[in-house]
Design an enzyme around this catalytic site. Structure first.
Site, short mmCIF file in Angstrom:
data_model
loop_
_atom_site.label_atom_id
_atom_site.label_comp_id
_atom_site.label_asym_id
_atom_site.label_seq_id
_atom_site.Cartn_x
_atom_site.Cartn_y
_atom_site.Cartn_z
N CYS A 129 -11.02 -5.15 -22.22
CA CYS A 129 -10.91 -4.47 -20.92
C CYS A 129 -9.87 -5.08 -19.98
CB CYS A 129 -12.27 -4.42 -20.22
SG CYS A 129 -12.97 -6.05 -19.92
N HIS A 175 0.82 -1.21 0.00
CA HIS A 175 0.00 0.00 0.00
C HIS A 175 0.85 1.26 0.00
CE1 HIS A 175 -4.08 -1.07 0.04
NE2 HIS A 175 -4.05 -1.79 1.14
C1 PEP Z 1 -9.78 -10.00 -17.44
O1 PEP Z 1 -9.75 -11.19 -17.10
O2 PEP Z 1 -9.10 -9.54 -18.38
C2 PEP Z 1 -10.64 -9.05 -16.72
C3 PEP Z 1 -10.81 -7.82 -17.16
O3 PEP Z 1 -11.25 -9.49 -15.59
P1 PEP Z 1 -10.50 -9.56 -14.16
O4 PEP Z 1 -9.15 -8.92 -14.30
O5 PEP Z 1 -11.40 -8.86 -13.20
O6 PEP Z 1 -10.44 -11.05 -13.93
#
Ligand code: PEP
Ligand code: MG
Length: 591
Positions: free
Chosen positions: A523, A204
């Site tokens: 994403c 952190h």
């Molecule tokens: C991924 O798996 O790329 C994603 C965006 O989900 P997380 O990182 O929350 O598993």
């Protein structure tokens, strides 16, 4: 710190917060904690419990004050630090930590100091010993509980805390080690940079220093022994290098780098209002990922158009039971309203595997799974617990009356999972309609899926018949495609989203989504890497969602390239033999 001959010396540590700081070094010291190990008599337990309560109340008061002080920090700094303060305050409530401390006083007759020390240490050790891939998360949680233990001990023993106020303006603050709570006391405008001899890149403290925007290098062994008070230092938060008593040439080079960085930051700030469009006119939509509601302010400043991935796990953390429909609906509604007409993509709970959520542990399989990452996680688990899924869907539907919302399903591998969720959604919709007091949107929100298993990517033409949109999650897609966990030793270099096999699945998914006429975004963390942006555009991605901080840099990368270049890069990358070869291709194309 001792006096030494003033010659240039270089040290290397973890670069945890970027930027260049130049200033005189001053060390912040802290008196050692002395912990009593006295045993109590039975008669002493009650008054000593009262003394513990007093120390807890004082700790709460101090943390509340620290939290209030956050208002003076930039908004993105508040966004990173406030959740940590909330974790501390939560642990000072009716928590497992306090219950454990009291039990040690009542059952083992330990004095409060010894009980606090023993319980905090035991919980930190137990956290560190937990299985799973999220080592950084475990280190952080262990650090949090130890930190709170130290705060209670200081309040029990009335031993002083560290103070930074005596240090001269513009100093480079030096310390053997720096804890997150120390970092929370730092006024960023007072210091040029931070250096420590101990400490790592994952805790952190690193997060907070980044949030404060102060150049920082942690864990530079030997630096304190070599630095004399007031001697000049250069802190390079990008490379992790510290130069003590720099030569004229080193100082000149650092000043040049500092002014180039300042110019680059100003240019990025100007980008916020410009569109994300390639030189030959292809628009790319940039959205933000949201993990904690505090990040909303950062998203607003980033220039992102909406939230492409709201990871709803945060609502289930640091609590003993799952939040009810009203609580969830209120939180989603606040976020939807804050986005003021920009879309919000809410992913239903993604838990299981390495994502641990205390409030939900009773839903997990009783016997530990041999391969949790291949077991009950994401939508598989939710479909096994309809009340949990339907409560969340109901809350999302209620929030959808206040602005554009999309629903996203994690860890989908077959179409039946989407069909079953859609049936649940329709059921919930009908049920809510019967409750006359509830406001609902006019139509059901779009229901989309994360493409994060190779099965989902390969079956995307079929899944497109059932899902309204795709969001490619490259973090998991990389892991499942290469059958490689992120925690594999770095030397093996197997986990790599630039591996051509992963790129092929991205390309395939984007092409099938285009054929089916449904939107597709990406994403995972790869979306936040500006070097990879032209490649992703070339693979057919026109919507990217990432941490708010990355939006300006990715926008800059889009504006510096053309669709023709992107498509050529993608063609070369798909034919490349390895991730390293892809990296070379990307590097050679950088403007
Ligand atoms: C991924 O798996 O790329 C994603 C965006 O989900 P997380 O990182 O929350 O598993
Ligand atoms: Mg994922």
């Amino acid at each position: 710190m001792k006096q030494t001959r003033r010659r240039e010396q270089r040290f290397t540590g973890h670069p945890v917060s970027p930027g260049i700081g130049i200033g005189p070094v001053h060390e912040a010291t802290e008196p050692d904690l002395v912990v009593s190990t006295k045993k109590l008599t039975a008669a002493e337990v009650a008054p000593e419990l009262a003394r513990l309560e007093e120390a807890v109340a004082r700790s709460r008061h101090q943390l509340q004050k620290l939290k209030n002080r956050l208002a003076a920090l930039p908004e993105d700094s508040q966004a990173e630090i406030a959740p940590m303060m909330d974790v501390y305050l939560h642990m000072l409530g009716p928590s497992r930590l306090l219950r454990g401390i009291k039990a040690r006083m009542q059952e083992d007759l330990l004095c409060p100091e010894a009980a606090v020390h023993a319980e905090a240490e035991a919980q930190a050790e137990a956290t560190l010993a937990q299985p799973g891939a999220d080592r950084a998360g475990r280190n952080r949680r262990a650090e949090e509980v130890r930190e709170l233990g130290r705060r209670m001990l200081r309040n029990l023993t009335r031993q002083p805390f560290r103070s930074f106020t005596a240090l001269a303006q513009g100093s480079v603050l030096a310390a053997q080690d720096l804890r997150p709570a120390d970092a929370a006391l730092i006024q960023p405008s007072r210091f040029a940079g931070i250096i420590t001899a101990e400490g790592g890149a994952e805790g952190h403290t690193a997060v907070m220093l980044r949030a404060l925007g102060l150049p920082a290098v942690l864990g530079a062994a030997g630096v304190l022994d070599a630095a004399s008070p007031g001697s000049l230092a250069i802190v390079d938060g990008d490379t992790g290098e510290i130069v003590l008593n720099p030569s004229k040439a080193s100082l000149e080079a650092a000043r040049k780098k500092l002014s180039a960085l300042t110019r680059a930051r100003r240019a990025l700030a100007r980008l916020q209002r410009l569109p994300a469009i390639t030189k030959d006119g292809t628009p790319v939509e940039l959205q933000a990922n949201l993990e904690l509601p505090f990040e909303l302010a950062l998203i607003a400043e980033s220039g992102a158009h909406g939230i492409g991935l709201l990871r709803s796990e945060f609502m289930f953390m640091n609590r003993e039971t799952a939040p009810d429909e009203d609580t969830q609906a209120r939180i989603y509604q606040d976020i939807v309203e804050a986005m003021d007409g920009d879309p919000v993509t809410i992913r239903v709970l993604d838990w299981g595997s390495d994502k641990e959520v205390d409030a939900l542990s009773r839903y997990l399989p009783e016997a530990p799974e041999a391969n949790p990452a291949l077991g009950l996680r994401g939508i598989r688990l939710l479909l096994r617990h309809p009340p949990l899924l339907e409560t969340q869907l109901a809350a999302i539907l209620r929030a959808a009356a206040h602005g554009p919302v999309r629903i996203l399903l994690p860890m989908v591998s077959v179409a039946a999972e989407v069909q079953a969720t859609r049936e649940a959604l329709t059921r919930v919709w009908r049920r809510l309609k019967r409750r006359k007091t509830i406001t609902l949107p006019e139509t059901l929100p779009p229901l989309g899926i994360m493409v994060e298993t190779p099965a989902a990517a390969l079956a995307s033409p079929v899944l497109a018949l059932h899902a309204d949109f795709f969001a490619i999650g490259t973090n998991d897609l990389t892991m499942y495609t290469l059958a490689a966990d992120r925690s594999l030793p770095a030397g093996m270099k197997l986990y790599d989203p630039l591996e051509p096999a992963v790129l092929r699945l991205i390309h395939l998914t984007a092409s099938f989504a285009a054929d089916a006429g449904i939107p597709v975004s990406l994403c995972g963390e790869l979306a936040a890497r500006p070097q990879a942006t032209p490649l992703l555009v070339g693979l057919g991605i026109r919507q990217l969602s990432m941490h708010g901080n990355a939006v300006p840099l990715v926008k800059q990368a889009i504006r510096a390239t053309s669709l023709r270049t992107c498509e050529r890069l993608a063609g070369d990358a798909l034919a490349a033999p390895s991730a390293d070869a892809v990296r070379d291709i990307l590097a050679s194309a950088e403007p």
